[in-house]
Design a protein around this motif. Sequence first.
Motif, PDB file in Angstrom:
ATOM      1  N   ILE A   1      37.523  65.872  37.985  1.00  0.00           N
ATOM      2  CA  ILE A   1      38.959  66.069  37.754  1.00  0.00           C
ATOM      3  C   ILE A   1      39.344  67.502  38.085  1.00  0.00           C
ATOM      4  O   ILE A   1      38.756  68.453  37.574  1.00  0.00           O
ATOM      5  CB  ILE A   1      39.339  65.701  36.308  1.00  0.00           C
ATOM      6  CG1 ILE A   1      39.127  64.186  36.121  1.00  0.00           C
ATOM      7  CG2 ILE A   1      40.788  66.084  35.998  1.00  0.00           C
ATOM      8  CD1 ILE A   1      39.191  63.710  34.719  1.00  0.00           C
TER       9      ILE A   1
ATOM     10  N   PHE B   1      44.197  65.306  39.504  1.00  0.00           N
ATOM     11  CA  PHE B   1      43.683  64.062  40.108  1.00  0.00           C
ATOM     12  C   PHE B   1      42.200  63.914  39.805  1.00  0.00           C
ATOM     13  O   PHE B   1      41.529  64.859  39.400  1.00  0.00           O
ATOM     14  CB  PHE B   1      43.914  64.025  41.629  1.00  0.00           C
ATOM     15  CG  PHE B   1      43.308  65.174  42.385  1.00  0.00           C
ATOM     16  CD1 PHE B   1      44.002  66.370  42.542  1.00  0.00           C
ATOM     17  CD2 PHE B   1      42.038  65.076  42.949  1.00  0.00           C
ATOM     18  CE1 PHE B   1      43.440  67.435  43.232  1.00  0.00           C
ATOM     19  CE2 PHE B   1      41.477  66.140  43.649  1.00  0.00           C
ATOM     20  CZ  PHE B   1      42.188  67.325  43.790  1.00  0.00           C
TER      21      PHE B   1
ATOM     22  N   ASP C   1      47.440  55.971  41.108  1.00  0.00           N
ATOM     23  CA  ASP C   1      46.601  55.575  39.961  1.00  0.00           C
ATOM     24  C   ASP C   1      45.699  56.728  39.538  1.00  0.00           C
ATOM     25  O   ASP C   1      45.295  56.803  38.373  1.00  0.00           O
ATOM     26  CB  ASP C   1      45.671  54.408  40.342  1.00  0.00           C
ATOM     27  CG  ASP C   1      46.304  53.044  40.138  1.00  0.00           C
ATOM     28  OD1 ASP C   1      47.542  52.977  40.000  1.00  0.00           O
ATOM     29  OD2 ASP C   1      45.560  52.045  40.136  1.00  0.00           O
ATOM     30  N   THR C   2      45.338  57.575  40.486  1.00  0.00           N
ATOM     31  CA  THR C   2      44.305  58.586  40.232  1.00  0.00           C
ATOM     32  C   THR C   2      44.816  60.029  40.333  1.00  0.00           C
ATOM     33  O   THR C   2      44.039  60.968  40.154  1.00  0.00           O
ATOM     34  CB  THR C   2      43.124  58.413  41.213  1.00  0.00           C
ATOM     35  OG1 THR C   2      43.600  58.635  42.553  1.00  0.00           O
ATOM     36  CG2 THR C   2      42.514  57.025  41.134  1.00  0.00           C
ATOM     37  N   CYS C   3      46.107  60.186  40.658  1.00  0.00           N
ATOM     38  CA  CYS C   3      46.711  61.523  40.760  1.00  0.00           C
ATOM     39  C   CYS C   3      47.952  61.580  39.873  1.00  0.00           C
ATOM     40  O   CYS C   3      48.649  60.583  39.739  1.00  0.00           O
ATOM     41  CB  CYS C   3      47.219  61.794  42.180  1.00  0.00           C
ATOM     42  SG  CYS C   3      46.002  61.681  43.484  1.00  0.00           S
TER      43      CYS C   3
HETATM   44  N1  UDP Z   1      42.125  59.854  35.963  1.00  0.00           N
HETATM   45  C1  UDP Z   1      41.706  58.721  36.632  1.00  0.00           C
HETATM   46  N2  UDP Z   1      40.829  57.882  36.025  1.00  0.00           N
HETATM   47  C2  UDP Z   1      40.317  58.119  34.799  1.00  0.00           C
HETATM   48  C3  UDP Z   1      40.743  59.279  34.106  1.00  0.00           C
HETATM   49  C4  UDP Z   1      41.646  60.127  34.725  1.00  0.00           C
HETATM   50  O1  UDP Z   1      42.122  58.480  37.767  1.00  0.00           O
HETATM   51  O2  UDP Z   1      39.500  57.320  34.298  1.00  0.00           O
HETATM   52  C5  UDP Z   1      43.076  60.792  36.593  1.00  0.00           C
HETATM   53  C6  UDP Z   1      44.453  60.724  35.965  1.00  0.00           C
HETATM   54  O3  UDP Z   1      45.277  59.820  36.672  1.00  0.00           O
HETATM   55  C7  UDP Z   1      44.949  62.144  36.122  1.00  0.00           C
HETATM   56  C8  UDP Z   1      43.690  62.990  36.114  1.00  0.00           C
HETATM   57  O4  UDP Z   1      42.614  62.110  36.407  1.00  0.00           O
HETATM   58  O5  UDP Z   1      45.566  62.297  37.386  1.00  0.00           O
HETATM   59  C9  UDP Z   1      43.433  63.698  34.793  1.00  0.00           C
HETATM   60  O6  UDP Z   1      43.478  62.760  33.761  1.00  0.00           O
HETATM   61  P1  UDP Z   1      43.346  63.207  32.235  1.00  0.00           P
HETATM   62  O7  UDP Z   1      42.002  63.793  32.018  1.00  0.00           O
HETATM   63  O8  UDP Z   1      44.489  64.072  31.851  1.00  0.00           O
HETATM   64  O9  UDP Z   1      43.293  61.876  31.429  1.00  0.00           O
HETATM   65  P2  UDP Z   1      44.382  60.875  30.854  1.00  0.00           P
HETATM   66  O10 UDP Z   1      45.631  61.603  30.581  1.00  0.00           O
HETATM   67  O11 UDP Z   1      44.490  59.830  31.898  1.00  0.00           O
HETATM   68  O12 UDP Z   1      43.690  60.417  29.612  1.00  0.00           O
END
Ligand code: UDP
Length: 237
Positions: free
Chosen positions: A92, A176, A197-199
């Motif tokens: 991340i 992301f 979905d991932t960003c």
């Molecule tokens: N993310 C993802 N898959 C996961 C966890 C996170 O694609 O299993 C992505 C999420 O969309 C964001 C970034 O990684 O863009 C950081 O996510 P975060 O750690 O803040 O977690 P969340 O808020 O999803 O619990």
Amino acid sequence: MEKKEQLYEGKAKRVYKTDDPELLIVSYKDDATAFNGLKKGTITGKGVINNRMSNLLMQRLEKSGVPTHFVKELNDRETLVKKVSIVPLEVIIRNISAGSFAKRYGTEEGIVFDEPTIEFSYKNDELGDPLINDYHAIALKLATREEIETIKKYSFAVNSFLQKFWAECGVTLVDFKLEFGKLSDGTIVLADEISPDTCRLWDSKTGEKLDKDRFRRDLGGVEEAYAEVMKRLSEHM
Ligand code: UDP
Ligand code: ADP
């Protein structure tokens, strides 16, 4: 290239074998999950958008020097990719505070960092993808020091490329997640997908969320947000 037996059904994609042991077909679904599968739903048209967007971005990244699994887009939802053994780390990168970072450290969302951050989660659904550092990853034999250094180098290169690319589309890249894998000869390549979905993607002018947070947080307009970022990307290609 034909789909053979299904290897795996994940939360957002299905993965199939092909005639070639080095190649797989991934098929993007409209299914959406959040909070480690606790929240489930459908985002109509998401599979088509994520397939296209991820492929366009990976082709650009490949040109900019980051090796990827992308081989060929087969149709709306399916892509031929190089088979990798996934390094079980979610990488991340963050440019701005949001999500679990803001929660963990008790900050508001939207704080612009002086430099990007990197963190790893151990990709393990049973454990809930816990945060892990490089020493722990090496101790658990998830990757070698050398592989982790390669992954870090590529991840920051992906960030530099994507930040600039999205900025030109009027979109701010907040954070992301990336996944990397190893080809049969051990080469590290970028795998999985790059999509809303991932960003986290925010409209540069209004700050409006144009990503999966609309689904996670029940903000409405989920399909419209995915379509909007896809439109901006297409206009920029
Ligand atoms: N993310 C993802 N898959 C996961 C966890 C996170 O694609 O299993 C992505 C999420 O969309 C964001 C970034 O990684 O863009 C950081 O996510 P975060 O750690 O803040 O977690 P969340 O808020 O999803 O619990
Ligand atoms: P999840 O496993 O988190 O539910 P998906 O529904 O996106 O995720 O499933 C796709 C699966 O395919 C993921 O486990 C991902 O790590 C894996 N994967 C992505 N690209 C490749 C590849 N090139 N070779 C092998 N596996 C891949």
